[in-house]
Design a protein around this motif. Structure first.
Motif, PDB file in Angstrom:
ATOM      1  N   GLY A 196       0.822  -1.108   0.018  1.00 22.16           N
ATOM      2  CA  GLY A 196      -0.110   0.147   0.069  1.00 22.16           C
ATOM      3  C   GLY A 196       0.855   1.211  -0.221  1.00 22.16           C
ATOM      4  O   GLY A 196       0.260   2.397  -0.107  1.00 22.16           O
ATOM      5  N   LYS A 197       1.998   1.238   0.172  1.00 22.26           N
ATOM      6  CA  LYS A 197       3.107   2.183   0.220  1.00 22.26           C
ATOM      7  C   LYS A 197       3.367   2.810  -1.247  1.00 22.26           C
ATOM      8  O   LYS A 197       3.316   1.789  -2.062  1.00 22.26           O
ATOM      9  N   LYS A 198       3.336   4.225  -1.334  1.00 24.26           N
ATOM     10  CA  LYS A 198       3.892   4.582  -2.752  1.00 24.26           C
ATOM     11  C   LYS A 198       5.039   5.159  -2.864  1.00 24.26           C
ATOM     12  O   LYS A 198       5.438   5.889  -1.789  1.00 24.26           O
ATOM     13  N   ALA A 199       6.057   4.844  -3.667  1.00 22.35           N
ATOM     14  CA  ALA A 199       7.544   5.231  -3.707  1.00 22.35           C
ATOM     15  C   ALA A 199       7.975   5.728  -5.129  1.00 22.35           C
ATOM     16  O   ALA A 199       7.498   5.333  -6.027  1.00 22.35           O
ATOM     17  N   LEU A 200       8.352   6.821  -4.931  1.00 24.17           N
ATOM     18  CA  LEU A 200       9.391   7.523  -6.163  1.00 24.17           C
ATOM     19  C   LEU A 200      10.446   7.103  -5.920  1.00 24.17           C
ATOM     20  O   LEU A 200      11.437   7.374  -5.045  1.00 24.17           O
ATOM     21  N   VAL A 201      11.108   6.510  -7.282  1.00 24.15           N
ATOM     22  CA  VAL A 201      12.520   6.247  -7.336  1.00 24.15           C
ATOM     23  C   VAL A 201      12.989   6.915  -8.492  1.00 24.15           C
ATOM     24  O   VAL A 201      12.572   6.720  -9.656  1.00 24.15           O
ATOM     25  N   SER A 202      13.853   7.808  -8.100  1.00 26.17           N
ATOM     26  CA  SER A 202      14.790   8.414  -9.272  1.00 26.17           C
ATOM     27  C   SER A 202      16.208   8.227  -9.432  1.00 26.17           C
ATOM     28  O   SER A 202      16.674   7.752  -8.352  1.00 26.17           O
ATOM     29  N   GLY A 203      16.702   7.935 -10.667  1.00 24.92           N
ATOM     30  CA  GLY A 203      18.267   8.030 -10.789  1.00 24.92           C
ATOM     31  C   GLY A 203      18.275   6.281 -11.491  1.00 24.92           C
ATOM     32  O   GLY A 203      19.750   5.942 -11.416  1.00 24.92           O
ATOM     33  N   ILE A 204      17.313   5.621 -11.866  1.00 25.79           N
ATOM     34  CA  ILE A 204      17.599   4.533 -12.377  1.00 25.79           C
ATOM     35  C   ILE A 204      18.116   4.713 -14.049  1.00 25.79           C
ATOM     36  O   ILE A 204      17.494   5.399 -14.676  1.00 25.79           O
ATOM     37  N   ALA A 205      19.417   4.059 -14.291  1.00 27.18           N
ATOM     38  CA  ALA A 205      20.035   4.262 -15.479  1.00 27.18           C
ATOM     39  C   ALA A 205      20.025   3.116 -16.251  1.00 27.18           C
ATOM     40  O   ALA A 205      19.692   3.110 -17.710  1.00 27.18           O
TER      41      ALA A 205
END
Length: 260
Positions: A12-21
C-alpha cells in the motif's frame, strides 16, 4: 482471511525512485526491493537514451508512473510530483540516486576543478535532493521516508574521488538537516553509503577497477556488495521496523568503512 503478520511490509505504500539508468543502477535495486515488499512505484528517467534502458525495467516492476526528469528544470520536478498527486494523492517513500559532474572535473584533482564544474556537481548531486524533498514532503501527509546516495569518500579521502568527496559530504549534511526539519512531520531522512559498485556512475572515476579490487580485499566480509544489498537496506529503513531511525548515514560496504 490473510494473516496481517504475513502482509508485505510496504504493501500500500507509494514510492518514487529517481536515478535508474539501467539494470546495474543502485536505484533499480531499491525499486526492486520496494516492489518485493509490496510498494507501488513511480520511476523517472533522464533523457530518451536512458529511457531505452529503463522502460523494460519499469514494465518488469509494474510501475504505473514513468516520467522524464531533468533536475535542473524546475518544471520537470513539478510535473513529476503533480502527477503523483493526481494519481495517488500522496507519497510515502522517496529515493534520490542522482549524481553528475562534468567528466573532466572528477578525472582531475580538487585543485584543478573548475568553478562551473564544481557548481554543477553540487547542484545536481546535492541540492536537487533538497528541491525534490520539498515537493515530496508536501505529499507525505502521513509521514514517510527519504533516501539519498552517498559514498565513503564524503568522510575520508579516497584517491581519485576528487571533487565528489566534498559534494557528497554536503549531501550527507543536507540529509541530517532535512531529518531535523522534517522530523516533526514524521518524515525520516537517511543517506545510504554503499561500497563501490559496478555502476555507470562509478565507471566515470579514474582507476575505478583498482578501487573495486581494494574494497574487496579490505572488506571484513571479503566481498563487494551488490545493488540488492543496498536495495534491501533501503527497504528495511522504510519499514516500521526502523521507525525510530532518522538522520543516519548507513554504510553498506561489507565493513570496509571500519578499516584503517
Amino acid at each position: 482471511m490473510t494473516n496481517e503478520r504475513h502482509r508485505p511490509l510496504l504493501e500500500g505504500k507509494k514510492a518514487l525512485v529517481s536515478g535508474i539508468a539501467n539494470e546495474h543502477s543502485i536505484a533499480y535495486g531499491c525499486a526492486k526491493a520496494f516492489r518485493e515488499l509490496g510498494a507501488e512505484l513511480a520511476i523517472t528517467y533522464t533523457g530518451e537514451k536512458t529511457r531505452t534502458y529503463v522502460e523494460p525495467l519499469v514494465r518488469e516492476l509494474g510501475a504505473p508512473i514513468f516520467m522524464p526528469l531533468d533536475v535542473t528544470r524546475p518544471e520537470d520536478i513539478r510535473a513529476v510530483f503533480n502527477e503523483i498527486e493526481r494519481q495517488w494523492g500522496q507519497l510515502d517513500l522517496f529515493v534520490h540516486s542522482i549524481a553528475w559532474a562534468p567528466k573532466e572535473d572528477p578525472q582531475g584533482g580538487l585543485l584543478d576543478s573548475s568553478p562551473e564544474g564544481f557548481g554543477q556537481a553540487m547542484d545536481i548531486s546535492c541540492h536537487s535532493f533538497v528541491r525534490m524533498a520539498r515537493q515530496a514532503a508536501r505529499l507525505m501527509k502521513d509521514g514517510g521516508s527519504m533516501f539519498t546516495m552517498s559514498y565513503y569518500g564524503a568522510n575520508k579521502v579516497v584517491a581519485n574521488y576528487n571533487l565528489m568527496g566534498p559534494v557528497k559530504a554536503a549531501l550527507e549534511a543536507c540529509a541530517r538537516y532535512l531529518a531535523y526539519e522534517l522530523g516533526p512531520r514524521h518524515i525520516r531522512v537517511h543517506a545510504l553509503s554503499p561500497g563501490p559498485l559496478k555502476t555507470r556512475a562509478g565507471s566515470g572515476l579514474k582507476d575505478f577497477d583498482l578501487l573495486l579490487a581494494d574494497a574487496a580485499e579490505r572488506a571484513p566480509l571479503g566481498e563487494l556488495v551488490d545493488i540488492m544489498d543496498v536495495g534491501f537496506t533501503c527497504a528495511f529503513l522504510a519499514t516500521p521496523y526502523a521507525r525510530r531511525l532518522s538522520g543516519e548515514t548507513m554504510y553498506i560496504d561489507g565493513g570496509v568503512h571500519i578499516m584503517a
